[in-house]
Design an enzyme around this catalytic site. Structure first.
Site, PDB file in Angstrom:
ATOM      1  N   ASP A  35      -2.545   1.040 -18.379  1.00  0.00           N
ATOM      2  CA  ASP A  35      -3.458   1.704 -19.310  1.00  0.00           C
ATOM      3  C   ASP A  35      -3.877   0.704 -20.387  1.00  0.00           C
ATOM      4  OD1 ASP A  35      -3.950   4.979 -20.096  1.00  0.00           O
ATOM      5  OD2 ASP A  35      -4.391   3.467 -21.619  1.00  0.00           O
ATOM      6  N   ILE A  36      -5.148   0.745 -20.752  1.00  0.00           N
ATOM      7  CA  ILE A  36      -5.688  -0.208 -21.732  1.00  0.00           C
ATOM      8  C   ILE A  36      -5.161   0.082 -23.140  1.00  0.00           C
ATOM      9  CG2 ILE A  36      -7.807   1.008 -22.411  1.00  0.00           C
ATOM     10  CD1 ILE A  36      -9.283  -1.669 -21.859  1.00  0.00           C
ATOM     11  N   ASN A  97      -3.493  14.987 -17.022  1.00  0.00           N
ATOM     12  CA  ASN A  97      -4.427  15.783 -17.820  1.00  0.00           C
ATOM     13  C   ASN A  97      -5.585  16.209 -16.918  1.00  0.00           C
ATOM     14  OD1 ASN A  97      -3.012  15.460 -20.295  1.00  0.00           O
ATOM     15  ND2 ASN A  97      -3.856  13.396 -20.496  1.00  0.00           N
ATOM     16  N   HIS A 110      -6.138  11.228 -12.161  1.00  0.00           N
ATOM     17  CA  HIS A 110      -5.154  10.188 -12.427  1.00  0.00           C
ATOM     18  C   HIS A 110      -3.862  10.798 -12.920  1.00  0.00           C
ATOM     19  CE1 HIS A 110      -7.587  10.750 -16.088  1.00  0.00           C
ATOM     20  NE2 HIS A 110      -6.486  10.494 -16.781  1.00  0.00           N
TER      21      HIS A 110
HETATM   22  P1  5GP Z   1      -6.925  10.985 -19.891  1.00  0.00           P
HETATM   23  O1  5GP Z   1      -7.011  11.440 -21.303  1.00  0.00           O
HETATM   24  O2  5GP Z   1      -8.223  11.146 -19.146  1.00  0.00           O
HETATM   25  O3  5GP Z   1      -5.740  11.578 -19.177  1.00  0.00           O
HETATM   26  O4  5GP Z   1      -6.567   9.439 -19.965  1.00  0.00           O
HETATM   27  C1  5GP Z   1      -7.458   8.414 -19.705  1.00  0.00           C
HETATM   28  C2  5GP Z   1      -6.702   7.108 -19.956  1.00  0.00           C
HETATM   29  O5  5GP Z   1      -7.518   6.064 -19.495  1.00  0.00           O
HETATM   30  C3  5GP Z   1      -6.398   6.837 -21.440  1.00  0.00           C
HETATM   31  O6  5GP Z   1      -4.999   6.715 -21.605  1.00  0.00           O
HETATM   32  C4  5GP Z   1      -7.142   5.527 -21.719  1.00  0.00           C
HETATM   33  O7  5GP Z   1      -6.421   4.662 -22.561  1.00  0.00           O
HETATM   34  C5  5GP Z   1      -7.328   4.950 -20.332  1.00  0.00           C
HETATM   35  N1  5GP Z   1      -8.507   4.103 -20.183  1.00  0.00           N
HETATM   36  C6  5GP Z   1      -9.781   4.399 -20.595  1.00  0.00           C
HETATM   37  N2  5GP Z   1     -10.624   3.399 -20.289  1.00  0.00           N
HETATM   38  C7  5GP Z   1      -9.871   2.467 -19.651  1.00  0.00           C
HETATM   39  C8  5GP Z   1     -10.173   1.191 -19.081  1.00  0.00           C
HETATM   40  O8  5GP Z   1     -11.306   0.709 -19.088  1.00  0.00           O
HETATM   41  N3  5GP Z   1      -9.142   0.504 -18.521  1.00  0.00           N
HETATM   42  C9  5GP Z   1      -7.864   1.001 -18.487  1.00  0.00           C
HETATM   43  N4  5GP Z   1      -6.936   0.254 -17.902  1.00  0.00           N
HETATM   44  N5  5GP Z   1      -7.541   2.203 -19.005  1.00  0.00           N
HETATM   45  C10 5GP Z   1      -8.540   2.912 -19.589  1.00  0.00           C
END
Ligand code: 5GP
Length: 126
Positions: A35-36, A97, A110
Protein backbone atom coordinates in the site's frame (compact mmCIF):
# COMPACT_ATOMS: atom_id res chain seq x y z
CA UNK A 1 -27.47 -6.90 -9.32
CA UNK A 2 -25.30 -5.31 -12.00
CA UNK A 3 -21.83 -4.28 -10.94
CA UNK A 4 -20.35 -1.50 -13.05
CA UNK A 5 -16.58 -1.70 -13.31
CA UNK A 6 -14.63 1.52 -13.92
CA UNK A 7 -11.61 0.50 -15.96
CA UNK A 8 -9.90 3.83 -15.17
CA UNK A 9 -9.59 3.06 -11.44
CA UNK A 10 -6.08 3.19 -10.02
CA UNK A 11 -5.73 -0.57 -9.51
CA UNK A 12 -6.79 -1.22 -13.11
CA UNK A 13 -3.97 1.13 -14.14
CA UNK A 14 -1.54 -0.76 -11.90
CA UNK A 15 -2.65 -4.05 -13.48
CA UNK A 16 -2.07 -2.60 -16.96
CA UNK A 17 1.40 -1.44 -15.91
CA UNK A 18 0.53 2.24 -16.36
CA UNK A 19 1.39 3.02 -12.72
CA UNK A 20 4.33 1.41 -10.88
CA UNK A 21 3.83 -0.68 -7.77
CA UNK A 22 5.92 -2.43 -5.17
CA UNK A 23 5.01 -6.03 -5.99
CA UNK A 24 5.09 -8.64 -3.23
CA UNK A 25 3.77 -11.58 -5.23
CA UNK A 26 2.12 -12.14 -8.59
CA UNK A 27 0.31 -15.21 -9.85
CA UNK A 28 -1.85 -16.09 -12.84
CA UNK A 29 -4.98 -14.50 -11.36
CA UNK A 30 -3.74 -12.31 -8.50
CA UNK A 31 -1.39 -9.41 -7.77
CA UNK A 32 -0.16 -8.34 -4.34
CA UNK A 33 1.69 -5.09 -3.71
CA UNK A 34 2.51 -2.70 -0.88
CA UNK A 35 0.00 0.00 0.00
CA UNK A 36 1.29 3.46 -0.91
CA UNK A 37 0.12 4.84 2.47
CA UNK A 38 0.85 2.04 4.92
CA UNK A 39 -1.29 1.92 8.06
CA UNK A 40 0.97 -0.63 9.75
CA UNK A 41 4.58 -1.84 9.34
CA UNK A 42 3.25 -4.50 6.97
CA UNK A 43 0.44 -3.34 4.67
CA UNK A 44 -0.10 -5.35 1.53
CA UNK A 45 -3.00 -5.09 -0.93
CA UNK A 46 -4.13 -8.25 -2.70
CA UNK A 47 -6.20 -7.84 -5.87
CA UNK A 48 -7.58 -10.19 -8.49
CA UNK A 49 -6.54 -9.49 -12.08
CA UNK A 50 -10.18 -9.81 -13.12
CA UNK A 51 -12.56 -6.86 -13.23
CA UNK A 52 -14.44 -7.17 -9.93
CA UNK A 53 -15.71 -4.13 -8.08
CA UNK A 54 -15.87 -5.40 -4.51
CA UNK A 55 -15.61 -8.53 -2.41
CA UNK A 56 -19.13 -9.86 -2.95
CA UNK A 57 -18.83 -9.30 -6.70
CA UNK A 58 -15.65 -11.37 -6.72
CA UNK A 59 -17.04 -14.06 -4.42
CA UNK A 60 -20.19 -14.47 -6.54
CA UNK A 61 -18.84 -14.03 -10.07
CA UNK A 62 -15.20 -15.15 -10.13
CA UNK A 63 -14.22 -18.63 -11.27
CA UNK A 64 -13.17 -21.30 -8.79
CA UNK A 65 -9.62 -20.98 -10.10
CA UNK A 66 -9.55 -17.23 -9.42
CA UNK A 67 -10.98 -17.63 -5.92
CA UNK A 68 -8.59 -20.43 -5.06
CA UNK A 69 -5.61 -18.51 -6.42
CA UNK A 70 -6.61 -15.36 -4.52
CA UNK A 71 -6.96 -17.16 -1.19
CA UNK A 72 -3.75 -19.11 -1.61
CA UNK A 73 -1.96 -15.86 -2.41
CA UNK A 74 -3.23 -14.28 0.82
CA UNK A 75 -1.95 -17.32 2.73
CA UNK A 76 1.42 -17.22 0.97
CA UNK A 77 1.87 -13.54 1.76
CA UNK A 78 1.10 -14.13 5.45
CA UNK A 79 3.80 -16.80 5.37
CA UNK A 80 6.24 -14.51 3.51
CA UNK A 81 5.65 -11.74 6.05
CA UNK A 82 6.10 -14.21 8.93
CA UNK A 83 2.89 -13.13 10.62
CA UNK A 84 0.99 -16.44 10.86
CA UNK A 85 -0.16 -16.82 14.47
CA UNK A 86 0.12 -20.62 14.30
CA UNK A 87 3.74 -20.32 13.24
CA UNK A 88 4.88 -17.91 15.94
CA UNK A 89 4.06 -14.72 14.01
CA UNK A 90 2.24 -11.87 15.64
CA UNK A 91 -0.98 -12.24 13.67
CA UNK A 92 -2.60 -9.96 11.13
CA UNK A 93 -5.90 -8.45 10.01
CA UNK A 94 -7.66 -8.77 6.65
CA UNK A 95 -9.92 -5.90 5.56
CA UNK A 96 -12.09 -5.82 2.45
CA UNK A 97 -13.78 -2.43 2.35
CA UNK A 98 -16.76 -2.77 0.03
CA UNK A 99 -18.96 0.12 -1.01
CA UNK A 100 -20.05 3.34 0.59
CA UNK A 101 -20.55 2.32 4.21
CA UNK A 102 -17.04 0.91 4.35
CA UNK A 103 -15.53 3.94 2.56
CA UNK A 104 -14.09 1.89 -0.28
CA UNK A 105 -11.86 4.33 -2.17
CA UNK A 106 -10.69 2.19 -5.06
CA UNK A 107 -13.51 0.35 -6.89
CA UNK A 108 -11.47 -2.76 -7.73
CA UNK A 109 -11.86 -5.65 -5.30
CA UNK A 110 -8.99 -5.78 -2.82
CA UNK A 111 -8.08 -7.18 0.55
CA UNK A 112 -5.73 -5.33 2.88
CA UNK A 113 -3.28 -7.45 4.91
CA UNK A 114 -2.18 -5.45 7.95
CA UNK A 115 0.42 -6.63 10.45
CA UNK A 116 3.52 -5.73 12.40
CA UNK A 117 1.95 -3.88 15.32
CA UNK A 118 -0.97 -4.34 17.73
CA UNK A 119 -4.00 -3.48 15.59
CA UNK A 120 -6.52 -2.72 18.30
CA UNK A 121 -10.14 -3.69 18.22
CA UNK A 122 -11.90 -4.25 14.92
CA UNK A 123 -13.99 -1.09 14.62
CA UNK A 124 -13.99 2.40 16.03
CA UNK A 125 -17.34 3.55 17.38
CA UNK A 126 -19.37 5.21 14.60
P1 5GP B 1 -9.84 1.25 0.23
O1 5GP B 1 -10.22 2.41 1.08
O2 5GP B 1 -10.43 1.33 -1.16
O3 5GP B 1 -10.09 -0.07 0.91
O4 5GP B 1 -8.26 1.30 0.11
C1 5GP B 1 -7.57 1.71 -1.01
C2 5GP B 1 -6.08 1.66 -0.65
O5 5GP B 1 -5.36 1.86 -1.83
C3 5GP B 1 -5.64 2.75 0.35
O6 5GP B 1 -5.10 2.13 1.49
C4 5GP B 1 -4.60 3.55 -0.44
O7 5GP B 1 -3.51 3.95 0.35
C5 5GP B 1 -4.19 2.58 -1.53
N1 5GP B 1 -3.75 3.21 -2.77
C6 5GP B 1 -4.39 4.22 -3.44
N2 5GP B 1 -3.71 4.56 -4.55
C7 5GP B 1 -2.63 3.73 -4.58
C8 5GP B 1 -1.54 3.58 -5.50
O8 5GP B 1 -1.42 4.27 -6.51
N3 5GP B 1 -0.61 2.64 -5.20
C9 5GP B 1 -0.70 1.84 -4.09
N4 5GP B 1 0.25 0.94 -3.90
N5 5GP B 1 -1.72 1.94 -3.21
C10 5GP B 1 -2.66 2.89 -3.46
Amino acid sequence: MAYEYDSENIFAKILRGEIPNSTVLETEHTLAFRDITPQAPEHVLVIPRGEYVCFDHFALAASDAEILDFNRTVGKICAMLGVQPGEGGGGYRLIANSGEAAVQEVPHMHVHILAGRPLGRMLNPA
